[in-house]
Write an enzyme that holds these catalytic residues in place. Sequence first.
Site, short mmCIF file in Angstrom:
data_model
loop_
_atom_site.label_atom_id
_atom_site.label_comp_id
_atom_site.label_asym_id
_atom_site.label_seq_id
_atom_site.Cartn_x
_atom_site.Cartn_y
_atom_site.Cartn_z
N SER A 274 16.04 14.56 2.18
CA SER A 274 16.85 13.41 2.58
C SER A 274 16.20 12.03 3.06
O SER A 274 15.27 12.29 3.96
CB SER A 274 17.77 13.96 3.50
OG SER A 274 18.81 13.03 3.87
N GLU B 82 2.17 1.69 -3.59
CA GLU B 82 1.10 2.16 -4.46
C GLU B 82 0.66 3.80 -4.15
O GLU B 82 0.58 4.44 -5.16
CB GLU B 82 -0.14 1.44 -4.17
CG GLU B 82 -1.27 1.99 -4.96
CD GLU B 82 -2.74 1.00 -4.57
OE1 GLU B 82 -2.63 -0.20 -4.94
OE2 GLU B 82 -3.51 1.66 -4.07
N ARG C 295 0.79 -1.24 -0.06
CA ARG C 295 -0.04 0.02 -0.17
C ARG C 295 0.80 1.24 0.02
O ARG C 295 0.54 2.33 -0.43
CB ARG C 295 -1.06 -0.26 1.31
CG ARG C 295 -2.15 -1.10 0.94
CD ARG C 295 -2.97 -0.67 -0.05
NE ARG C 295 -3.84 -2.00 -0.24
CZ ARG C 295 -3.73 -3.28 -0.32
NH1 ARG C 295 -2.46 -3.65 -0.98
NH2 ARG C 295 -4.54 -4.01 -0.68
#
Lengths: 149, 149, 149, 149, 149, 149, 149, 149, 149, 149
Positions: free
Chosen positions: G117, G94, G91
């Site tokens: 960073s 995604e 997830r």
Amino acid sequence: MKPIMSKSDAAAHVDSARIRQGRTWAELADHLGTPLVWTTAALLGQHPMSAEQARSVCELLGLGEDVSEGLTMQPSRGTSAEEMADPTIYRFTEALAVYGPALKALIHDEFGDGIMSAINFQVDFQRREDPDGDRVVITLDGKFLDYQW
Amino acid sequence: MKPIMSKSDAAAHVDSARIRQGRTWAELADHLGTPLVWTTAALLGQHPMSAEQARSVCELLGLGEDVSEGLTMQPSRGTSAEEMADPTIYRFTEALAVYGPALKALIHDEFGDGIMSAINFQVDFQRREDPDGDRVVITLDGKFLDYQW
Amino acid sequence: MKPIMSKSDAAAHVDSARIRQGRTWAELADHLGTPLVWTTAALLGQHPMSAEQARSVCELLGLGEDVSEGLTMQPSRGTSAEEMADPTIYRFTEALAVYGPALKALIHDEFGDGIMSAINFQVDFQRREDPDGDRVVITLDGKFLDYQW
Amino acid sequence: MKPIMSKSDAAAHVDSARIRQGRTWAELADHLGTPLVWTTAALLGQHPMSAEQARSVCELLGLGEDVSEGLTMQPSRGTSAEEMADPTIYRFTEALAVYGPALKALIHDEFGDGIMSAINFQVDFQRREDPDGDRVVITLDGKFLDYQW
Amino acid sequence: MKPIMSKSDAAAHVDSARIRQGRTWAELADHLGTPLVWTTAALLGQHPMSAEQARSVCELLGLGEDVSEGLTMQPSRGTSAEEMADPTIYRFTEALAVYGPALKALIHDEFGDGIMSAINFQVDFQRREDPDGDRVVITLDGKFLDYQW
Amino acid sequence: MKPIMSKSDAAAHVDSARIRQGRTWAELADHLGTPLVWTTAALLGQHPMSAEQARSVCELLGLGEDVSEGLTMQPSRGTSAEEMADPTIYRFTEALAVYGPALKALIHDEFGDGIMSAINFQVDFQRREDPDGDRVVITLDGKFLDYQW
Amino acid sequence: MKPIMSKSDAAAHVDSARIRQGRTWAELADHLGTPLVWTTAALLGQHPMSAEQARSVCELLGLGEDVSEGLTMQPSRGTSAEEMADPTIYRFTEALAVYGPALKALIHDEFGDGIMSAINFQVDFQRREDPDGDRVVITLDGKFLDYQW
Amino acid sequence: MKPIMSKSDAAAHVDSARIRQGRTWAELADHLGTPLVWTTAALLGQHPMSAEQARSVCELLGLGEDVSEGLTMQPSRGTSAEEMADPTIYRFTEALAVYGPALKALIHDEFGDGIMSAINFQVDFQRREDPDGDRVVITLDGKFLDYQW
Amino acid sequence: MKPIMSKSDAAAHVDSARIRQGRTWAELADHLGTPLVWTTAALLGQHPMSAEQARSVCELLGLGEDVSEGLTMQPSRGTSAEEMADPTIYRFTEALAVYGPALKALIHDEFGDGIMSAINFQVDFQRREDPDGDRVVITLDGKFLDYQW
Amino acid sequence: MKPIMSKSDAAAHVDSARIRQGRTWAELADHLGTPLVWTTAALLGQHPMSAEQARSVCELLGLGEDVSEGLTMQPSRGTSAEEMADPTIYRFTEALAVYGPALKALIHDEFGDGIMSAINFQVDFQRREDPDGDRVVITLDGKFLDYQW
């Protein structure tokens, strides 16, 4: 209690025993009374054998119950990319890359929209003598399945 | 001066004209007097045609010199991964993943160390009637080549 | 002290014992009183079991505490590319490649912008008798989730 | 003479016209009298339509002969990896990675060695109301095919 | 009974013994009376050896029957992607990426449509002295095979 | 002002003109007085040509300044995976997979730790007549470079 | 003398002991007085621990010097593709595929050309109660670094 | 009639107009009254906009109906591998490879077996001043979903 | 007789002993009198050492003949994709993706058509103090090789 | 209104004009007063230029506003896999595969746990004369960043 032997280990035992006894795959198929390509594929781990078939071939080859049990298991079918790159196997892949779209076109022309089954399917392997060099003749014979709703 | 038409563009023109005229691949093969699978593969861009063959099929289909010129070109053979994933073509790939190692084993058993040529090679396509559903029968026929030094 | 048994080793022990005792997955699901597909997936390592469930199934199958402990672990879910290429599993992948965009379009048409949950989700497996050959009927039932901010 | 319009171009025209006219996929399926998922998949380019079906839908949407011709073509079926990664489609892939081996095991337990056909196969799409949030219910219904020689 | 030793294990034994005895590959080829590149490739697992050859080289190197048996096995030919990325091997891959299309064009110009066989094929390895630095000279010599139906 | 023509477009123009005039690559190499494989590779876009060479070959083939300019550009060398899978090129890849580790071993045995340069490198292409079928003979000749600090 | 235990083996020992003792990751972080996400990542093998930290956590969990030594090693950071496909981790991947380009655009708008960073960086993990279902709240906090010459 | 403009073309028009007018993404979000990250993602093609939102932003930027229509379309969500490798985006991927398994472990510890939704999910973007260099602070806030049957 | 220890096993022994004795790589390089980066790379398995060097470093670290033998072996050079994704190594890959085409352009501008050798090549590693934070300074120094026929 | 010209199109215009005018990259860097490698990378599309820099270089090269506008855009940084395989660029990749783990080990030894920044980073390119052949000397100079929470 040890888990059941894997198909690939069972296949390694069968192939080693077969080679040490100097037997061809055709002799194993004759012993079992099963088709040549099916038998070879099954003993290399691509089909489950019946308990009777597994026991019969293991007795012939002097292999134990653990191998026989492995041969009856349902496999996860397929071949690794490394093995598929072996030149003897690769030629089939190459032929498919050259003729695959043509075979698709001919199936649609002759039968309509559908496929040649790879399940209701058999493979025959023959040697044909030829004065210019003997030939390998392989016949793929599968049921046409049309897209149906 | 425009570069010569690509094999894939030429194939798109041939296929479009063929469909619009309602012709089968078999009719094109009959017109040319060449084998069915070879003809289909060649018109889809996998083999070079002779100038005479290319002109003959383009006349039949009402296509111009530019298409004809493209059909005579030497191809870069092969099929994209996307096309190979089409279900009708994929079944061949799957069959090879199941039976490839068995075919390799049988070639070595019967012929020794070597391969079935994919160059000195022909493919036949047939429909076989069967009361349980007609079948696609494909015969691969290639010369055995042994590893030679 | 040995680390906890991996999910895949625990699954291999469960499947081996199940086969040697001739039990179906449905019998194990009945024994546990849990849904069929969930139970099979959990015992193959894709869901954690409660300690009670794990102990119950291990007692039935004559397996030890080490297997039972492994069955309760949180898995890293998924299936290797090799296993996904097995023909029985591949057919689902192929169906998804053919119907996936259509299902997406229908979800958006019927529900709006969102997804069918794969977490609040259940799968049912049935055999349906059919004179033309029995059929596998699989029902996917998941909650619609809309994109929400 | 231009080659026949590609399936993806035809699909883009159909979808654009459908959206501009505010029609759902279900309305197009009703118009044609064909199943909902089949119709959507066919109009997105995954199935060939009959000439009559193609003409009927193009008349409804005000599209020309070139689109209609494209809709009747035999497709190369499949979906690109990029589209498969869309979240709405990916959930099906994920569910398959979690439940695929379980479904394979249950097919073998219930039917024996074989597959669920993806060709003699249909898909149903439903919305089920639920107080905790409505649900997407998708039924896959395919003929069992056993490995046969 | 243990399965037959794998080709890669046999190769590791041969190479270790060779190094510990300070022998070059050329000395092993001389001992066997076989071509240099063939011998090296065979002992690294890419060709089967005859039983006599395998026994002869194992006696020379003080290796047992298990290694000798492994050397006679039919290999699955090929090299892993990791090994192919070694700089000494990669230079050949790079040369092929630069000159491959040119060699294809020249084969078609000189011989027509076909390939240079990789089976009826031999490789020669030489050192050529050069005042600007000695050179590796490798000759690939393969039979032309034309596409034949 | 249009950017300079890409190497691949320039190559397409050269090859099309060459074919329409019925000239072999060897004739172009003779015209330029440059080695055969180098010339073919350069005209296919793998080496920059001098302005004089580019102009000379474009005059011979009746091509314009734009093509000539493209031929002098510094290329990004390499060949796509699709082209590398063409059977005529693939045989070289396969030979390298079989003999690559052996060639590496022989370079180390004969020269020590280092590589055969692919930059200070030349390729020769010959046809050798043979009663069993003419042969393609390709010689790779590269400077040995040892790992130096 | 055995080589130092690998990070992944050390992690397996830590996680097994943690589970058997019923301790949460938060309890281990409290014990060490280190941030929650850092501690969990470090014990799973993604950060080196100081010798004192490693000894402290191993004493708590009843693990030996070999595990403690492994925890202090410098890791090769990263996670396998298989683990990244687990739904709970996927997830995040995604979300990054959906929002990554937007976050890049906003960083450039607000800070100029540069990056956030991933080294001077911390992650916070919280549960937020919500009547519609509790929420996972993860805060990524990293120093902006601009492209500097 | 032209098909509807693709999401990526619409995004290119929006971004070009935005830059030429010197507007930040934050100004567009303010204009629409929608969250910053959502707005940026939507205008880059990852979310459908309402017709009203699309028209409003296109009026502001002086863009036509075709762009506005494209912005309302349902996207196929995701980002190409090339774009994901941009350093500003890659740092998020790297952070996920280092902290992903830890976040999974903490979700399971705190919430049980389940996931953080990427659909019922929002992202906040902030700049935090810091004497050692300002920081990017990104908050991911998603509903916990437990595995439910 | 056991095969010779692999380079990676030898490297694991060297690194473990080095850490347990608290020695830096620089101390090992000083002990051997060899360049710092070369020594580190060689002990990690990327270069063969002379028998004398291998023995010297193994004596210092208290390692046996088996490790020393492994260090003298010719390696198959390279690093796995997993290790290359470690953040400390990845930054070099990223820099190459950003500056690689520029370096190629500058090599061609300054030297003509050719490469910077990676074989006749050395790497220097330095720390440079800087009030804004110390810097890593790495110098790549390789012989220019021009494309020569 | 046309969208802003892409970075790659802008780069193609710059490079074409540069070549036609016979200017080196160094001359462009001198004209702008910016570092050599930075300038080359920026003009090839890897860094945004200021409006002033873009206009200055476009005036020098006789290029229009559209190119200048493209040069100021924020890029999506990176290089395609095809370009990375060019031999001149590949040598850097190979060197990294050989020396990457050693550089990581030395950074950790000298600086502790962290990375060499690829953002606060500069690259210098020099030619060093050498009687055995001139050398390419490339210096990578980046700030050390330690893992900080």
